[in-house]
Each structure stands twice: as C-alpha cells, then as structure tokens.
Write a protein that holds these residues in place. Structure first.
Motif, mmCIF file in Angstrom:
data_model
loop_
_atom_site.group_PDB
_atom_site.id
_atom_site.type_symbol
_atom_site.label_atom_id
_atom_site.label_comp_id
_atom_site.label_asym_id
_atom_site.label_seq_id
_atom_site.Cartn_x
_atom_site.Cartn_y
_atom_site.Cartn_z
ATOM 1 N N PRO A 143 0.720 -1.451 0.063
ATOM 2 C CA PRO A 143 0.015 -0.130 -0.014
ATOM 3 C C PRO A 143 0.960 1.314 0.023
ATOM 4 C CG PRO A 143 -0.284 -1.186 2.091
ATOM 5 C CD PRO A 143 0.514 -2.259 1.503
ATOM 6 N N ASP A 144 1.837 1.389 0.678
ATOM 7 C CA ASP A 144 2.862 2.536 0.835
ATOM 8 C C ASP A 144 3.466 2.730 -0.545
ATOM 9 O OD1 ASP A 144 2.154 2.686 3.517
ATOM 10 O OD2 ASP A 144 3.894 1.806 4.280
ATOM 11 N N VAL A 145 3.812 1.753 -1.119
ATOM 12 C CA VAL A 145 4.481 1.960 -2.614
ATOM 13 C C VAL A 145 3.245 2.419 -3.604
ATOM 14 C CG1 VAL A 145 5.869 0.753 -4.263
ATOM 15 C CG2 VAL A 145 6.259 0.242 -1.974
ATOM 16 N N THR A 146 2.083 1.800 -3.489
ATOM 17 C CA THR A 146 1.082 2.060 -4.279
ATOM 18 C C THR A 146 0.918 3.670 -4.176
ATOM 19 O OG1 THR A 146 0.046 -0.039 -4.130
ATOM 20 C CG2 THR A 146 -1.299 1.457 -4.792
ATOM 21 N N LYS A 147 0.753 4.075 -2.927
ATOM 22 C CA LYS A 147 0.677 5.498 -2.954
ATOM 23 C C LYS A 147 1.645 6.453 -3.256
ATOM 24 C CE LYS A 147 -0.503 8.489 1.514
ATOM 25 N NZ LYS A 147 0.793 8.932 1.782
ATOM 26 N N ARG A 148 2.960 6.059 -3.122
ATOM 27 C CA ARG A 148 3.897 6.812 -3.799
ATOM 28 C C ARG A 148 3.644 6.816 -5.441
ATOM 29 N NH1 ARG A 148 7.954 9.997 -3.225
ATOM 30 N NH2 ARG A 148 9.373 10.037 -5.262
ATOM 31 N N ILE A 149 3.255 5.686 -5.859
ATOM 32 C CA ILE A 149 3.251 5.769 -7.349
ATOM 33 C C ILE A 149 1.916 6.649 -8.001
ATOM 34 C CG2 ILE A 149 2.758 4.347 -9.364
ATOM 35 C CD1 ILE A 149 4.416 2.108 -8.030
ATOM 36 N N LEU A 150 0.737 6.224 -7.202
ATOM 37 C CA LEU A 150 -0.410 6.813 -7.759
ATOM 38 C C LEU A 150 -0.602 8.424 -7.139
ATOM 39 C CD1 LEU A 150 -2.996 3.894 -7.097
ATOM 40 C CD2 LEU A 150 -1.754 4.662 -9.368
#
Ligand code: HEM
Length: 661
Positions: A193-200
């Motif tokens: 989820p944290d990496v997803t937040k970074r990308i999106l």
C-alpha cells in the motif's frame, strides 16, 4: 475501467500485461487456455490464508532473487495451474518450497565467511585481507538490499491463467515489490500500500500510463484514461466539473429507469421459467445507462440488438483482446488490412465514431441556440448529459478530442459497473444469509420506490456488499504505470522507463492488510469506512491520487440502485447444470462462460407499482425553488423561498404517495 484491465480501465479502468509482450515469447493467455479456477474456491468456500510469520511489506522484507522456470522440459508442458483452497498456485508454491528458486546470493555469503576465517588465521596480511573482505561484504549486502527480488523464467507459467492469479502466489513469496522477468521483458509488480501510494499519489507526476496508452490508442485516442501530461491535465479539468452532485442526482432517476427495464425482462423470464445469463444482461444495463448519461443516446440494448449496439461490443471486445493478446499483429498495417476480424473492428469503430460525431454536431447546434446561463452546476433540463455540459461550458476542444473523451467514458463506465454487478450477484448466490440481510434492508428502506439520494445513504448494508464485492473482484484487477524518471519504491531503486503493474487484487486480498482476506464478509465494513481504507491505499477499487476514477460516486449510486431494486424483486440462484463460474481476464474480470441463473419472483406482500421519480429541490441565486426530477433531468419551478439561501438544498422529495405520507 484495464486488463489489465481496467482498461479496465481501470477498468478501463485498466490495462494489460500480456499485450505488450513480444512475438516469439511463447506466451499463452486466458483467451486460448481455459481458466482453471474452481467454482468452489470462490466466495464462502475460501479458507483463511494463514499469515506468514514474516511480513510481506516492502520495508521489512528481503527475498533472494528467484527463478520461476528454468527447465526447458518443464516449459513445454501445457499450463494448468490450480489454486489450492488458500488461493495459491500449488505448483508454483511447491517449486518455491523445494528450494528450486533459491538464488546464489546466500551461498556466496557463506563462502565469503569461510574464506575470511581462513585468512584471519593466516597472520597479519591475511587479517588485513579478511578485514577488507568484510568491508566488501557489507557493501555488497547494502547493495543487495536495494536490489528488488526477481521472479524470472518461462512466461507461460504466468500468462496461462488470469494473470493476476499467479501474481498473488508470487506476491506471497517475494513480497510487496518484485520484478517479474520473462525473456527480455521486465515488469515490476507492486502489492504494497505505501508503494502504491507513492506511485499513484505522492509522486504521480513521475508516472505515465505507458503500455495502457499504447493499447487503447486505437479506440480512445487521447481520452482521459490513456492521456498523460498536459492533455490529461486540461481534459481532467474540463470533465470533472461535469459530474457535479446535481448531475449525479439527476442520474438517479436514469439508474432506476434502466434497472426497471431489466426487472421487466427478468419478470418475463421468471414467469416463463427461463434461465437468464446475468453477465450479458448487466452489460446491457450499464451500456444503456452510460449512453444516456454521457451523450444522451438511448442504446436501449436491453430491448434491441441494433447495429450500433453490436458495433460497440465489437469495439469493446477488441480493446479487451488487445490488452491480453499475444502478438500485436494489428500494428502491422498489411495484416490488419487483410484480417477479417480487423476489418470487422474497423467497420464497427467507424460506425461508433460516426454516431458520436453526429451526436456531438447535434448537441453543438442545440447549445448554440440556447441562451442558458452557464453556472458550475449547470444542467440542461432536456439533456443532462456530460456532452451537453462540456459544450455549454464553452470547453475549447476539437471534435476529435471530445469524441475520444466520450468514447473513454463509454468504455470506462460500462464494463466496470457491469462486472461489479456480475460478481456481486455471484457472491450473493453463494451466501444466502447475506442475501437475506440485504433483502431485509431494501424492504425496510425502499418499499417499492426507486432509491432517492436519502435512500442510498440508508442502504448501508447494500453499499457494504458492493464494497466487499469490489474488494474481492476489483475491476480492473491491475493498474498500469510506466516510470518517467528514476524513483525509490520503498528501499528499491526503480529505473526510468520501467513498466509497473499495481496489483489491486493482491492489495485487496493481502493477509497483512485484511483479516480473513478471501472471505466475503460485508460486515467487515461496519468497523471502518471505504474512505478510510482508500486513504490507506489498501482498498482502491477506483484507483487513487490525481488519476482516481472521475465516475466513482456515479458508479456507486448506479450499482447500489441496481442491486437494491433487483434484490427487492427477485431471488437468484446458479442455474441447474450451468457451467462453472470461472474467471478470465479482459479489461475487467469476466466469467469464462457467463453467469447462468435461475431467477424467481420473491414471494412477499403485494407491491405497489413503482411510480416514484427521485428529485432534489434547491434554491437558485434569486431565491427561486427548483425541483430537479431524476428521470429526465427536467426542472420544475415550484415557487420562491424568501428565507432560503441560494444554492441550498431544500429537500429530497418523492412523487410516491407512500413516501410522502
Ligand atoms: C464500478 C464502476 C467503476 C470502477 C470500478 C472504476 C474504476 C476505475 C479505476 C480503478 C480508475 C483508475 C485507473 C488508473 O489509475 O489507471 C478509473 C479511472 C477512470 N474512470 Fe472509472 N470506474 C468505474 C466507473 C466509471 C464511470 C461510470 C465513469 C464515467 C462516468 C468512469 C470514468 C473514468 C475515467 C474517465 C477515468 C480516468 C481518470 C483519469 O485518468 O484522470 N469510471 N476508474
């Protein structure tokens, strides 16, 4: 919305994984290989996936490089992975457990330790060398910490089933960020989820739609989903205001009207004892809704199979097939010109484009003759469509761009909503207690009217069912991005140009983020809201960040309305002798053979025919009370209110006598 759906768009939402793979890579895809998920594995029969003792999040996890399938003899076997009751591809898991995938990194360290010991016992020069080696080892360890885990090998292991299924097995082994590598192709798979937040969200500017834009270009051009950069910014700024709250309110009546048409059809089937195929019926329902909502065109596909309906489906299927296709032969002009299928696609696309062009022209003329004042919540009483809003707003845009935007919304808002309804109906058929609770709620809240906005707010369990369905079957299951610059994904370095698949499927079923992740349990939404889960990027059915779905509220109201109205009238059961309900990947998650159901009229107290059209009453800047009626967006001026302030919502009303009592 992309196959990857969603073209799925993200559904299209989305986009695809296999599409971009190059010829000669010997891939298979779900279109050519039937999918092997067993019916019983889904829904209530899922067992809890045990939490692994190690965390699978990026921050804390380091998995050695791994190899997926290196044996040539194995790679020629047909692909036939079966998921076990924990949702894991057993063959893959067994091979991982056997140590077949263990990378040499750990052994190398052991050898170094041995060598250091020998050197340390060999006098001062040896001790010096041993120290230097220890330093080197430390630096290597640091570098290896930044190296992503890699799963690599024969693509058939990955692509021979709905691609997001083996990605789940790999995620359980390699963690929230790993590299999937087949042949010359590399994809970064993100399930954290944290990496997803970074990308999106946090670094959204650093990413484009990449492969998705390439796949969808033929149908969406530079529409909002594939668009990037300045075009996206300008078009998003123009389109988002058109979906204002008053517009969505006006659409409520449309949702009710179209669902009523479906109810009528189901009533006939139930009376005749005919089984129905719900996936295609939902697809028609949502096509009828989106045609009216976006460009005021009544496909009436629930009643008719006109040429334009057929053309829309040919175009949509092509977009989906390209997103999971093996060899992009359509890019070779000579092949595209002689292939009968591509000729059919070209003809269909031409018809859809001409229809859209003529709707745009017609609407332009109407708008030119209007002298309506344009306000930010502008809505035309006869034609509340998004197209009318855009033209009335004076949006300076070419007809081609406008057409791309309309086509994008047609695709984005059609298959996604249909897929949500399909899998919700399927899950409900496996969970009678949930269905009973749903029916109790709709009986109590709705009576016999179509839902008003107030009703929708009260349909909390119905909404929880939809959230739970979108968690288990996200449409699209994967979001696609390409890095425009180097970035850090957690501890890992990502290079410019890398293609990324954010697995919404994995996020939504991660045992680190969800209790009993594979269980269909709408009650879990009692303790936290969808908004909270979305903010944490563990629940992203509509994406997140600046490219979040523009139609999220529209779609939620649409599917809640449809589900509530259908559950009130009918009981659904998987039809006797129906083929098993298996998944396949397109822009969204489809069934392989349809959702064949027996539908029966519910036996309960006689119902009063639905006459209600939900409405919203507001006060304009002159203190005049206006009532917006849902079904056609018509406005009736009811009177003036001296005390009400401009813009204030006065009341929700209903024409249903029962409700007004
Ligand atoms: C249940 C139904 C729907 C689902 C699950 C859904 C899902 C999504 C998702 C996940 C995205 C983000 C894609 C990405 O980041 O790559 C998206 C984008 C989008 N959706 Fe939806 N969608 C739905 C309905 C709709 C409807 C009804 C409309 C139009 C009225 C719509 C229009 C769009 C557009 C235009 C975008 C692109 C936004 C942008 O890139 O700025 N969607 N959708």
């Amino acid at each position: 919305m992309a196959s990857l759906s969603t073209a799925a768009a993200a559904g299209v939402s989305c986009s695809c994984i296999a599409g971009p793979l190059s010829p000669g890579m010997d891939l298979r895809c779900s279109n050519f290989n039937s999918i092997r998920l067993q019916n019983k594995l889904w829904g209530q029969n899922f067992k809890l996936v045990k939490r692994r003792s190690e965390s699978t999040t990026t921050k804390s996890r380091r998995v050695p490089a791994a190899v997926l399938d290196e044996k040539p003899s194995e790679s020629s076997k047909p692909v036939a992975s079966i998921l076990n009751s924990e949702g894991i591809d057993e063959e893959l898991a067994a091979r991982i457990a056997s140590g077949e995938f263990t990378a040499p990194a750990a052994q190398r360290n052991d050898q170094l330790v041995g060598l250091r010991k020998v050197l340390a016992n060999a006098g001062p020069p040896g001790r010096f060398l041993s120290l230097a080696l220890a330093n080197l080892e430390r630096r290597m360890n640091q570098a290896s910490l930044m190296t992503m885990p890699v799963a690599k090998g024969d693509a058939r292991k990955i692509v021979g089933q709905p691609f997001f299924v083996p990605l789940y097995t790999l995620f359980k082994t390699y963690g929230g960020v790993f590299r999937l590598s087949f042949g010359p192709k590399n994809f970064i798979i993100v399930s954290d989820p944290d990496v997803t937040k970074r990308i999106l969200k946090d670094n959204a500017k650093g990413y484009s739609k990449g492969i998705l834009a390439e796949i969808l270009e033929f149908v969406m051009g530079t529409g909002l989903i594939p668009a990037d950069g300045e075009i996206w910014k300008v078009r998003r700024r123009a389109i988002v205001p058109s979906l204002h709250m008053k517009y969505v309110m006006a659409m409520l009546g449309l949702f009710g009207e179209c669902t009523q048409r479906l109810c009528d059809k189901l009533h006939v089937a139930a009376s005749n004892g005919d089984d129905v195929e719900m996936e295609s019926l939902y697809s028609r329902l949502t096509l009828d809704v989106i045609g009216k909502a976006v460009f005021n065109y009544d496909f009436d596909s629930l009643s008719n199979d006109t040429g334009i309906v057929e053309a829309v489906y040919v175009t949509l299927r092509e977009a989906e097939d390209r997103s999971v296709g093996i060899v992009p032969y359509w890019k070779i002009p000579i092949l595209a010109a002689i292939d009968p299928r591509q000729q059919r696609v070209a003809k269909a696309l031409k018809l859809v484009n001409e229809t859209l062009d003529s709707l745009i022209d017609k609407c332009k003329k109407i708008v030119e003759e209007e002298d309506d004042e344009f306000t930010e919540d502008y809505i035309n009483e006869r034609d509340p469509s998004i197209l009318h809003f855009l033209l009335a707003s004076g949006d300076e845009v070419t007809s081609k761009q406008l057409r791309d935007d309309l086509m994008t919304m047609l695709i984005a808002g059609h298959e996604t909503s249909a897929a949500v309804l399909t899998w919700t109906t399927y899950l409900l058929s496996l969970n009678p207690p949930v269905t009973a609770k749903l029916q109790r709620e709709v009986d109590t809240v709705l009576g016999d009217r179509a839902p008003s906005i107030d009703d929708i707010k009260k349909l909390r369990y119905t909404t929880a069912i939809i959230n739970e369905s979108m968690r288990l079957y996200p449409q699209p299951p994967v979001l696609i991005r390409r890095a425009l610059e180097d970035d850090m994904l957690g501890q890992y370095l990502l290079r410019k140009g890398e293609d990324i698949f954010i697995s919404v499927w994995n996020l939504h079923r991660s045992p680190d983020l969800w209790e009993d992740p594979d269980a269909f349990r709408p009650e879990r939404w009692d303790t936290f809201s969808a908004a909270e889960a979305s903010q944490a990027f563990r629940f992203i059915p509509f994406g997140g960040g600046p490219r979040k779905c523009v139609g999220d509220v529209f779609a939620t109201f649409e599917v809640v309305t449809a589900l509530a109205m259908l559950a009130r009238r009918f009981d659904f059961q998987i039809a006797a002798g129906a083929p098993p309900v298996l998944m396949t990947t397109g822009a969204t998650i489809h069934t392989t053979n349809g959702l064949h159901m027996t539908v029966t009229q519910r036996t309960r107290a006689p119902v009063i025919p639905m006459t209600d059209i939900p409405s919203l009453t507001t006060v304009d800047e002159n203190g005049v009370i206006k009532t917006y009626r849902g079904s056609d967006g018509s406005i009736s001026v009811v009177g003036s209110a001296s005390k009400a302030s401009p813009g204030q919502v006065v009341t929700q009303t209903s024409s249903n006598p029962q409700e007004q009592r």
